[in-house]
Each structure stands twice: as C-alpha cells, then as structure tokens.
Design a protein around this motif. Structure first.
Motif, short mmCIF file in Angstrom:
data_model
loop_
_atom_site.label_atom_id
_atom_site.label_comp_id
_atom_site.label_asym_id
_atom_site.label_seq_id
_atom_site.Cartn_x
_atom_site.Cartn_y
_atom_site.Cartn_z
N VAL A 25 10.49 -21.22 32.48
CA VAL A 25 9.40 -22.05 32.95
C VAL A 25 8.09 -21.44 32.44
O VAL A 25 7.94 -20.22 32.41
CB VAL A 25 9.39 -22.08 34.51
CG1 VAL A 25 8.19 -22.84 35.03
CG2 VAL A 25 10.67 -22.67 35.04
N THR A 26 7.16 -22.30 32.04
CA THR A 26 5.84 -21.82 31.62
C THR A 26 5.06 -21.39 32.86
O THR A 26 4.84 -22.19 33.76
CB THR A 26 5.07 -22.91 30.86
OG1 THR A 26 5.85 -23.32 29.75
CG2 THR A 26 3.72 -22.41 30.39
N GLY A 27 4.65 -20.11 32.89
CA GLY A 27 3.90 -19.59 34.04
C GLY A 27 2.41 -19.57 33.81
O GLY A 27 1.63 -19.68 34.75
N SER A 28 1.99 -19.41 32.56
CA SER A 28 0.57 -19.39 32.25
C SER A 28 0.38 -19.52 30.75
O SER A 28 1.34 -19.50 29.99
CB SER A 28 -0.08 -18.09 32.75
OG SER A 28 0.41 -16.98 32.02
N TYR A 29 -0.87 -19.65 30.36
CA TYR A 29 -1.26 -19.64 28.96
C TYR A 29 -2.29 -18.54 28.78
O TYR A 29 -3.13 -18.32 29.66
CB TYR A 29 -1.86 -20.99 28.54
CG TYR A 29 -0.86 -22.12 28.61
CD1 TYR A 29 -0.02 -22.38 27.54
CD2 TYR A 29 -0.75 -22.91 29.75
CE1 TYR A 29 0.90 -23.42 27.59
CE2 TYR A 29 0.17 -23.94 29.81
CZ TYR A 29 0.98 -24.19 28.73
OH TYR A 29 1.89 -25.20 28.79
N TYR A 30 -2.24 -17.82 27.65
CA TYR A 30 -3.13 -16.67 27.47
C TYR A 30 -3.51 -16.48 26.01
O TYR A 30 -2.84 -16.96 25.10
CB TYR A 30 -2.47 -15.40 28.01
CG TYR A 30 -1.27 -14.97 27.18
CD1 TYR A 30 -1.42 -14.00 26.18
CD2 TYR A 30 -0.01 -15.51 27.36
CE1 TYR A 30 -0.35 -13.60 25.41
CE2 TYR A 30 1.07 -15.12 26.60
CZ TYR A 30 0.89 -14.16 25.62
OH TYR A 30 1.95 -13.78 24.85
N PHE A 31 -4.62 -15.77 25.82
CA PHE A 31 -5.09 -15.34 24.50
C PHE A 31 -5.82 -14.02 24.72
O PHE A 31 -7.00 -14.00 25.06
CB PHE A 31 -6.01 -16.40 23.89
CG PHE A 31 -6.40 -16.16 22.46
CD1 PHE A 31 -5.47 -15.85 21.50
CD2 PHE A 31 -7.73 -16.26 22.08
CE1 PHE A 31 -5.83 -15.64 20.18
CE2 PHE A 31 -8.11 -16.05 20.76
CZ PHE A 31 -7.15 -15.75 19.82
N ASP A 32 -5.09 -12.92 24.56
CA ASP A 32 -5.60 -11.59 24.85
C ASP A 32 -6.44 -11.04 23.69
O ASP A 32 -6.30 -11.48 22.55
CB ASP A 32 -4.45 -10.63 25.12
CG ASP A 32 -3.72 -10.94 26.43
OD1 ASP A 32 -4.35 -11.52 27.34
OD2 ASP A 32 -2.52 -10.61 26.53
#
Length: 169
Positions: free
Chosen positions: A135-142
């Motif tokens: 399941v997709t829990g979040s979206y990120y760009f570190d």
C-alpha cells in the motif's frame, strides 16, 4: 458587461502569471528551480512521416535532483486516498505536436513509499488466512534524491524541441 471584462482580464493575468514562472531549458542544460536541479537531454533524433507530413522525432530524458536541504513529503491519512499534487516540476515542449500518441510534457513526480500491510480473511475453501498487500503510505523527495523520466516529442521537421520548465510545488 463590466463583469465579463473583469473576468477576462483576471483570466489573462492568471494565464500569463503561471507562464511567467516557466524557464527555458535546452539540450544538456541544467537549471535551478527553487533548490531543485533540473536537467534536460536529447537522447536521439529521427525523421518520421505522419499524415503525409515530415516531422522530427526526439527521444528525450529529464531529471530533477533535490539540491537543497529541504525535503518534500505528502503523508496519506487513509487508504485509498486520491492524491494528485505529487508533481515536482513539469517540462513542457511548446512546439510538440503530440502526433502518433507522443508526449507534449514530462511531469517529474515524487517517489512513492510502499508499506506492506497484513490482513486476514477467509479464502474460498473457508480457511482463515493472513495475506500481505503493498500500500502507498506516502510520497517523498528527500535532499539528494534524483528522479528521471523519458519521453518522445514529435516536432515540425527542422525544429528542435522548445522546452520550458516550471515548478509545481
């Protein structure tokens, strides 16, 4: 009538205001867009025919690197949650025709963080089983992350892709 003129003027301001934030980018160039390094490259070129006309077909690549110390993230509060604002930057080829189901834009989006969730249910035979589903829990760009994508642009013959970049954040 005055309301119509006011609405027209407001729409012009909004249209040109969003276009004003776009920056031109050319082959092999890297530009800074609010702390993100955006690179555009032409990978190859060939001539094609479509509808009896000649065009140039370009395979292109775009990438964005988070060159700042600021990270971007969207945490999802429930599943399934429709999220449409995960784009970071958009590269728009102004002279692309879109012929032969090709692209006119490249949108570079945040990475999805997948989480394995276990659930229990009865199977067809009536046995109680536990399964896992991603399941997709979040979206990120570190900071330091790089995201890339490829596309095909078809432009009128003799022209190079006329590309502009705009920030979607």
């Amino acid at each position: 009538m005055k309301n119509l003129i006011l609405l027209f003027n407001l729409s012009l301001v909004l249209f040109f205001g969003t276009r004003a934030s776009a920056q031109k980018i050319s082959d092999g160039q890297t530009i800074d867009v609010d702390g993100m390094s955006v690179t555009f490259n032409i990978l190859n070129k060939e001539s094609v025919q479509a509808g009896g006309k000649s065009y140039d077909r370009y395979k292109v690549s775009a990438s964005v690197k988070n060159a700042s110390d600021k990270g971007y993230s969207i945490r999802l509060s429930s599943y399934p949650q429709i999220v449409s604002n995960i784009g970071l930057v958009e590269l728009d080829c102004i002279n692309a025709t879109g012929a032969k189901l090709t692209s006119k834009k490249i949108e570079l989006k945040m990475k999805a963080q997948m989480i394995n969730v276990s659930y229990s249910a009865y199977d067809k035979s009536g046995k109680f089983v536990t399964n896992m589903i991603p399941v997709t829990g979040s979206y990120y760009f570190d900071p330091g992350d790089t995201i890339s994508d490829n596309a095909i642009f078809i432009v009128p013959q003799g022209e190079k892709p006329d590309v502009s970049v705009r920030n979607l954040r």
